[in-house]
Design an enzyme around this catalytic site. Structure first.
Site, PDB file in Angstrom:
ATOM      1  CG  ASP A   1      -2.019   1.004   1.182  1.00 49.44           C
ATOM      2  OD1 ASP A   1      -2.172   1.643   0.130  1.00 49.44           O
ATOM      3  OD2 ASP A   1      -2.731   1.164   2.192  1.00 49.44           O
TER       4      ASP A   1
ATOM      5  CG  ASP B   1      -3.300   3.891  -3.566  1.00 51.09           C
ATOM      6  OD1 ASP B   1      -4.216   3.169  -3.967  1.00 51.09           O
ATOM      7  OD2 ASP B   1      -3.412   4.648  -2.579  1.00 51.09           O
ATOM      8  CD  GLU B   2      -5.524  -0.815  -1.426  1.00 48.94           C
ATOM      9  OE1 GLU B   2      -5.182  -1.583  -0.498  1.00 48.94           O
ATOM     10  OE2 GLU B   2      -6.522  -0.088  -1.367  1.00 48.94           O
TER      11      GLU B   2
END
Length: 370
Positions: A15, A109-110
């Protein structure tokens, strides 16, 4: 201690730390170390992301720009730049694929990574997570956090433990004890409303939840009860899926002024339905469940849904159903946002049952090399 009969994998949840805000600070050195928010700072603006400097003041995503400024008068607002976010996200995913092809992105983003069997022959998922975070820092200049454990749920919970710029490993023999001491607010999938309901029933930690029978949890929390019963025991059969199947498709609009007239709402819904139809056509999917999203001027959110007996992607049917949902109940206040989503899509895989998991069992000895 985990039951050895359960499939044990080595899952990493990566993350990125305050991704949108961190990209802005990376590209503009004058913003580094300052409280910034990505999004609109005007009267109708909403915060999309906040830097850690801003979070210290209580600024959070989905918060109104007006409230964010009250909490942090020195807050600097910057515009979103999704072309840039996509560019950086692509670089990060290329790093993931250096170690495994079992990568399931959740957003820009993860992502989840299954490194049980990996491209570098490294038995330790903890070491791989460290390497990945270092390489992300070297290639992009950004920090990432990671959680490492036996399944996606525990890995995701673990990735929050040492944020920012840290990681946490929960090996098989520590999973149950870790979950027992965890505040139920930290359980991924338990929102604020459900947490409050659990508090009222004396469920504050994982151990409190574990003491409840499956029948009790299902009685008070519906179908989610069985899920809660399993996850607090570290049981989850969901695999890392490289080609993640879209489960819904939506479009929404925030208005420059609050709307009270249903005539104006229908006009806006017409445009939103057109956008949904366009996106359905582009994705070549159809769905059965239409959901109308209403955000009122006081920021409370309401959803109204209807499931049809057949798959649709036609704007006319989407709009007519949305109109019916709009008239279904009286509006409680003026409206600042309307949205339409289509779910229950014809691309969804049949859900695997707990009794027939199609998953490769991994030698339990792997637990010693987390």
């Amino acid at each position: 201690m985990m039951e050895t009969s359960l499939p044990i994998r080595k899952i990493i949840h990566v993350d990125m730390d305050a991704f949108y805000a961190s990209v802005a600070q990376l590209d503009d050195p004058s913003l580094r170390g300052k409280a910034i928010a990505v999004g609109g700072g005007g009267d109708r603006g909403v915060v999309s992301a906040a830097s850690y400097e801003a979070r210290k003041f209580g600024v959070r995503s989905a918060m109104s720009g007006v409230l964010a400024r009250k909490l942090c008068p020195e807050l600097i607002f910057v515009r979103s730049d999704f072309a840039r976010y996509n560019e950086v996200s692509k670089q990060i995913r290329e790093i993931f694929h250096e170690y495994t092809d079992l990568v399931e992105p959740l957003s820009l983003d993860e992502a989840y990574l299954d490194v049980t069997e990996n491209k570098v022959g490294m038995p330790s998922a903890t070491v791989i997570a460290t390497w990945i975070r270092q390489k992300i820092k070297e290639k992009t200049g950004l920090n990432a956090s990671a959680g490492i454990s036996i399944n996606k749920f525990v890995a995701k919970v673990a990735s929050d433990i040492n944020k920012p710029n840290g990681q946490k490993t929960i090996p098989p023999e520590e999973v149950v004890a870790f979950l027992e001491t965890l505040d139920i607010r930290k359980f991924y999938g338990i929102g604020k409303v459900t947490a409050e309901k659990m508090y009222q029933k004396g469920i504050f930690t994982g151990l409190d939840m574990k003491k409840k029978s499956k029948e009790y949890l299902e009685q008070h929390f519906g179908k989610s009860g069985a899920y809660y019963y399993d996850i607090v025991r570290g049981i989850q059969y969901s695999q890392v899926k490289p080609n993640r199947i879209r489960k819904s498709l939506a479009a929404e609009r925030t208005f420059s002024e609050n709307i009270t007239s249903e005539v104006f709402m229908i006009e806006r819904l017409d445009h939103i339905a057109s956008e949904v139809e366009k996106r359905l056509s582009k994705s070549k999917v159809a769905g059965k469940t239409i959901t109308l999203k209403i955000k009122y001027s006081d920021f409370t959110l309401q959803t109204r849904s209807r499931t049809l007996d057949y798959y649709i992607r036609s704007k006319d049917i989407i709009l007519e159903t949305a109109k019916e949902l709009l008239y279904q109940d009286k509006m409680k206040d003026s409206v600042r946002l309307l949205g339409i989503s289509l779910s229950n899509l014809n691309t969804e895989d049949k859900k695997k049952t707990k009794t027939e998991p199609e998953e490769k069992e991994i030698d339990v000895q792997l637990r010693f090399e987390f």
